[in-house]
Scaffold this active site. Structure first.
Site, PDB file in Angstrom:
ATOM      1  N   TYR A 137       2.131  -0.694   2.112  1.00 43.57           N
ATOM      2  CA  TYR A 137       1.891  -0.601   0.672  1.00 43.57           C
ATOM      3  C   TYR A 137       3.065   0.108  -0.015  1.00 43.57           C
ATOM      4  O   TYR A 137       3.593  -0.370  -1.025  1.00 43.57           O
ATOM      5  CB  TYR A 137       0.573   0.134   0.426  1.00 43.57           C
ATOM      6  CG  TYR A 137       0.305   0.498  -1.006  1.00 43.57           C
ATOM      7  CD1 TYR A 137       0.059  -0.488  -1.959  1.00 43.57           C
ATOM      8  CD2 TYR A 137       0.315   1.818  -1.413  1.00 43.57           C
ATOM      9  CE1 TYR A 137      -0.185  -0.158  -3.279  1.00 43.57           C
ATOM     10  CE2 TYR A 137       0.076   2.163  -2.733  1.00 43.57           C
ATOM     11  CZ  TYR A 137      -0.175   1.173  -3.659  1.00 43.57           C
ATOM     12  OH  TYR A 137      -0.404   1.509  -4.971  1.00 43.57           O
ATOM     13  N   GLU A 178      -7.902   2.197  -8.987  1.00 43.18           N
ATOM     14  CA  GLU A 178      -7.598   3.615  -9.220  1.00 43.18           C
ATOM     15  C   GLU A 178      -8.857   4.359  -9.664  1.00 43.18           C
ATOM     16  O   GLU A 178      -9.083   5.502  -9.266  1.00 43.18           O
ATOM     17  CB  GLU A 178      -6.471   3.789 -10.245  1.00 43.18           C
ATOM     18  CG  GLU A 178      -5.112   3.325  -9.762  1.00 43.18           C
ATOM     19  CD  GLU A 178      -4.525   4.110  -8.603  1.00 43.18           C
ATOM     20  OE1 GLU A 178      -5.063   5.173  -8.232  1.00 43.18           O
ATOM     21  OE2 GLU A 178      -3.507   3.663  -8.058  1.00 43.18           O
ATOM     22  N   TRP A 237      -6.437   7.279  -1.300  1.00 40.32           N
ATOM     23  CA  TRP A 237      -5.967   5.919  -1.561  1.00 40.32           C
ATOM     24  C   TRP A 237      -6.068   5.078  -0.294  1.00 40.32           C
ATOM     25  O   TRP A 237      -6.329   3.887  -0.356  1.00 40.32           O
ATOM     26  CB  TRP A 237      -4.539   5.934  -2.103  1.00 40.32           C
ATOM     27  CG  TRP A 237      -4.071   4.539  -2.398  1.00 40.32           C
ATOM     28  CD1 TRP A 237      -3.119   3.841  -1.732  1.00 40.32           C
ATOM     29  CD2 TRP A 237      -4.579   3.658  -3.405  1.00 40.32           C
ATOM     30  NE1 TRP A 237      -2.993   2.575  -2.268  1.00 40.32           N
ATOM     31  CE2 TRP A 237      -3.886   2.440  -3.301  1.00 40.32           C
ATOM     32  CE3 TRP A 237      -5.563   3.776  -4.384  1.00 40.32           C
ATOM     33  CZ2 TRP A 237      -4.123   1.348  -4.134  1.00 40.32           C
ATOM     34  CZ3 TRP A 237      -5.810   2.685  -5.221  1.00 40.32           C
ATOM     35  CH2 TRP A 237      -5.095   1.495  -5.089  1.00 40.32           C
TER      36      TRP A 237
END
Length: 193
Positions: free
Chosen positions: A21, A43, A51
């Site tokens: 990522y 988010e 995350w």
């Protein structure tokens, strides 16, 4: 793009999915409305979680949230919300799931007003990525004056899970701010995009 043996990446990236990522998406300027909507929802879902947790659930989110098509998400009814809340492949928080529908409606209103969400959201950085010049030893800030302004305006427009910290993470993910450490192999590449 992978770092060579002599290159480094941002400390948080680690390895595995997080490294991929970091190396391929994070911090690259994003101007596609569907992808911006995806990050807005993810988010918000990430609030209070890592995350990494959301990244591992991302494919499932794409499937059950109609590939983040805001027009489809805006039409979700109580039966669809109940199915989502029963799905172990996503974060089953009622407020976060309901916020996705609320945010889809607000997102569509912004598109109608500004022509695109992209045109609206990038105004908070003057239409170009902010370059912070962080070092590997530095910690990225949790908020900024720009994320404060973005949050205030999004909340005024009816968005949920749009606090300044979430907005700053959104800005980092979508390349509105380049928080790659200057020593990171991605810093210069992202800066040149």
């Amino acid at each position: 793009m992978q770092p060579s043996a002599s290159e480094v990446r941002c400390k948080w990236a680690g390895s595995g999915a997080m490294a991929v990522y970091h190396d391929t998406e994070w911090g690259a300027p994003l101007h596609d409305d569907r992808a911006l909507f995806e990050f807005l929802i993810l988010e918000g879902a990430q609030a209070g979680l890592s995350w990494s947790t959301i990244l591992h659930k991302r494919d499932r989110y794409r499937k059950v949230f109609s590939d983040f098509d805001p027009r489809k998400v805006a039409r979700y009814d109580s039966a669809k919300l109940a199915r989502l809340l029963a799905d172990p492949g996503i974060v089953r928080n009622r407020l976060k799931v309901q916020a996705a529908v609320t945010n889809a409606k607000a997102f569509l209103a912004v598109q109608k007003e500004f022509g695109s969400f992209d045109a609206y959201i990038w105004q908070f950085t003057g239409g170009k990525p902010l370059q912070t010049g962080l070092r590997l030893a530095d910690s990225a800030p949790a908020t900024s004056p720009q994320s404060d302004a973005m949050s205030k305006d999004l909340l005024r427009r009816g968005f949920k899970f749009a606090g300044s910290t979430i907005c700053y993470a959104f800005m980092q993910a979508t390349g509105m701010v380049n928080d790659h450490a200057v020593e990171c192999f991605r810093f210069q590449h992202v800066q040149n995009l």
